[in-house]
Design an enzyme around this catalytic site. Structure first.
Site, PDB file in Angstrom:
ATOM      1  N   HIS A 118      48.692  52.799  41.498  1.00 61.22           N
ATOM      2  CA  HIS A 118      47.758  53.736  40.896  1.00 61.22           C
ATOM      3  C   HIS A 118      46.333  53.220  41.076  1.00 61.22           C
ATOM      4  CE1 HIS A 118      50.868  55.790  38.043  1.00 61.22           C
ATOM      5  NE2 HIS A 118      51.202  55.853  39.316  1.00 61.22           N
ATOM      6  N   GLU A 152      43.911  52.511  39.019  1.00 59.78           N
ATOM      7  CA  GLU A 152      43.496  51.419  38.155  1.00 59.78           C
ATOM      8  C   GLU A 152      43.984  50.074  38.686  1.00 59.78           C
ATOM      9  OE1 GLU A 152      44.725  54.861  35.320  1.00 59.78           O
ATOM     10  OE2 GLU A 152      45.193  54.195  37.347  1.00 59.78           O
ATOM     11  N   CYS A 211      48.091  55.813  32.670  1.00 54.68           N
ATOM     12  CA  CYS A 211      49.481  56.101  32.302  1.00 54.68           C
ATOM     13  C   CYS A 211      50.046  55.046  31.354  1.00 54.68           C
ATOM     14  CB  CYS A 211      50.352  56.259  33.542  1.00 54.68           C
ATOM     15  SG  CYS A 211      50.635  54.746  34.470  1.00 54.68           S
ATOM     16  N   CYS A 225      49.984  51.648  33.704  1.00 55.45           N
ATOM     17  CA  CYS A 225      48.663  51.080  34.003  1.00 55.45           C
ATOM     18  C   CYS A 225      48.036  50.431  32.772  1.00 55.45           C
ATOM     19  CB  CYS A 225      47.732  52.157  34.549  1.00 55.45           C
ATOM     20  SG  CYS A 225      48.187  52.694  36.207  1.00 55.45           S
TER      21      CYS A 225
END
Length: 152
Positions: A52, A54, A77, A86
């Site tokens: 992701h 991040e 998330c 995350c």
């Protein structure tokens, strides 16, 4: 100061746009990490199943991420999917503040990411460039809402 926040968030949104058409069923997400007025990490979700936004930004920032601010166009998330949550990495890397454009409408997240971050002493502000973020992910938002109503 408000203009700086908007500029960093627009960087995150513009990063997210790079993956247009490659992330389905996931949303388009970009992230920018800032410390002492300097960008120290950038990332975006390149395709479904990959890191992701991040996480990509945290890897680039490395240990310098401690005490920094994270700008992300969608709430981080808080659930396990093909990748871990995350929020766990944000907390582990000691990010001080998270700026998110909007909450994630996905019922697996929707406010949980924000709640977990705040519970772990991470400051969270939601709403910077909200309209731009919603426009960027309008198909994702509509799909998630339709799926929620279909399950009833």
């Amino acid at each position: 100061m408000k203009e700086k926040h908007k500029a960093y968030m627009m960087q995150a949104i513009n990063l997210a746009k790079k993956a247009k058409g490659k992330t389905f069923p996931n949303p388009l997400v970009g992230a920018v990490i800032v410390k002492n007025g300097k960008v120290i990490g950038r990332g975006y979700h390149k395709k479904a199943g990959s890191s992701h936004a991040e996480i990509s930004a945290l890897k680039k920032a490395n240990k310098a991420a401690r005490g920094a601010s994270l700008y992300v166009n969608l709430e981080p998330c808080a659930h396990y999917g093909k990748t871990p949550p995350c929020v766990d990495s944000i907390i582990k890397n000691r990010i001080k503040k998270v700026y998110a454009s909007m909450r994630d409408p996905n019922p697996l997240v929707n406010g949980r990411g924000i709640e977990i971050l705040r519970r772990n002493k991470v400051g969270v502000k939601v709403g910077i460039c909200r309209k731009e973020a919603m426009l960027l992910n309008s198909s994702y938002i509509n799909r998630v809402k339709q799926d929620v109503y279909r399950d009833r």
